[in-house]
Design a protein around this motif. Sequence first.
Motif, PDB file in Angstrom:
ATOM      1  N   ILE A  39       0.861  -1.184   0.000  1.00  0.00           N
ATOM      2  CA  ILE A  39       0.000   0.000   0.000  1.00  0.00           C
ATOM      3  C   ILE A  39       0.895   1.230   0.000  1.00  0.00           C
ATOM      4  CG2 ILE A  39      -1.803   1.237   1.254  1.00  0.00           C
ATOM      5  CD1 ILE A  39      -2.325  -1.532   2.691  1.00  0.00           C
ATOM      6  N   GLU A  40       0.661   2.140  -0.944  1.00  0.00           N
ATOM      7  CA  GLU A  40       1.508   3.325  -1.055  1.00  0.00           C
ATOM      8  C   GLU A  40       0.668   4.592  -1.002  1.00  0.00           C
ATOM      9  OE1 GLU A  40       4.476   5.396  -4.342  1.00  0.00           O
ATOM     10  OE2 GLU A  40       3.880   3.309  -4.592  1.00  0.00           O
ATOM     11  N   THR A  41       1.108   5.557  -0.175  1.00  0.00           N
ATOM     12  CA  THR A  41       0.547   6.903  -0.159  1.00  0.00           C
ATOM     13  C   THR A  41       1.676   7.857  -0.514  1.00  0.00           C
ATOM     14  OG1 THR A  41       1.056   7.445   2.144  1.00  0.00           O
ATOM     15  CG2 THR A  41      -1.008   6.231   1.742  1.00  0.00           C
ATOM     16  N   ASN A  43       3.062   9.796   1.485  1.00  0.00           N
ATOM     17  CA  ASN A  43       3.920   9.914   2.659  1.00  0.00           C
ATOM     18  C   ASN A  43       4.718   8.662   2.990  1.00  0.00           C
ATOM     19  OD1 ASN A  43       2.863  12.531   3.245  1.00  0.00           O
ATOM     20  ND2 ASN A  43       1.072  11.548   4.119  1.00  0.00           N
ATOM     21  N   ASN A  44       4.183   7.480   2.648  1.00  0.00           N
ATOM     22  CA  ASN A  44       4.798   6.258   3.130  1.00  0.00           C
ATOM     23  C   ASN A  44       4.310   5.063   2.315  1.00  0.00           C
ATOM     24  OD1 ASN A  44       6.317   4.596   4.797  1.00  0.00           O
ATOM     25  ND2 ASN A  44       5.496   5.471   6.685  1.00  0.00           N
ATOM     26  N   SER A  45       4.928   3.921   2.577  1.00  0.00           N
ATOM     27  CA  SER A  45       4.481   2.651   2.022  1.00  0.00           C
ATOM     28  C   SER A  45       4.225   1.710   3.177  1.00  0.00           C
ATOM     29  CB  SER A  45       5.552   2.057   1.099  1.00  0.00           C
ATOM     30  OG  SER A  45       5.729   2.874  -0.034  1.00  0.00           O
ATOM     31  N   TYR A  46       3.265   0.838   3.000  1.00  0.00           N
ATOM     32  CA  TYR A  46       2.853  -0.048   4.078  1.00  0.00           C
ATOM     33  C   TYR A  46       2.804  -1.483   3.589  1.00  0.00           C
ATOM     34  CZ  TYR A  46       1.501   4.357   6.116  1.00  0.00           C
ATOM     35  OH  TYR A  46       1.526   5.637   6.592  1.00  0.00           O
ATOM     36  N   ALA A  47       3.127  -2.386   4.503  1.00  0.00           N
ATOM     37  CA  ALA A  47       3.028  -3.814   4.216  1.00  0.00           C
ATOM     38  C   ALA A  47       1.557  -4.218   4.288  1.00  0.00           C
ATOM     39  CB  ALA A  47       3.859  -4.593   5.229  1.00  0.00           C
TER      40      ALA A  47
END
Length: 160
Positions: A39-41, A43-47
């Motif tokens: 998951i990418e925004t 501001n950041n990327s998430y697992a």
Amino acid sequence: MKDEFKAGDLVFEVDEYYSEIKLASVIRVDPDAGDSLAIETKNNSYASYGRNSVESKLPSVFYATPENRQALVTLYGEDAVPELPLRGSELTRKLLEKQKYVLCLVSNINEDKARRNDPPKVGVVSGVISDWFRLADESVAEFAVPVDNNGNEITEIESC
């Protein structure tokens, strides 16, 4: 949870390290990423499951809903959690205060159905009757998501 998020979703990002909460839109979801950064925004990327990393026990990204905002306010306080912007039918109501007509995707089921109808059901909203939107063709719709002339959802307006 990674399969539930989709590009364009508005989310709260909780950054425990910097003790801040931000609003952001999901830019991209990679369903083939497994447990890596799915998951990418901006501001950041998430697992998967909205976690900062595979090792994280708790998620750091949540749908930006009134219920989730209230939960975050309970945990972090009112000043720490950004206000939710007007979207969908609420934004259409606000736009109707300033202008006579609003081009919208419409549905009588819910806002997500309005956004995902194939083919889209487009209507020109000319007012509100009780909780329903009056369309220019004299029909009504319960949900009206404002769009621009290209069919892109309008998510903010200047100085309401």
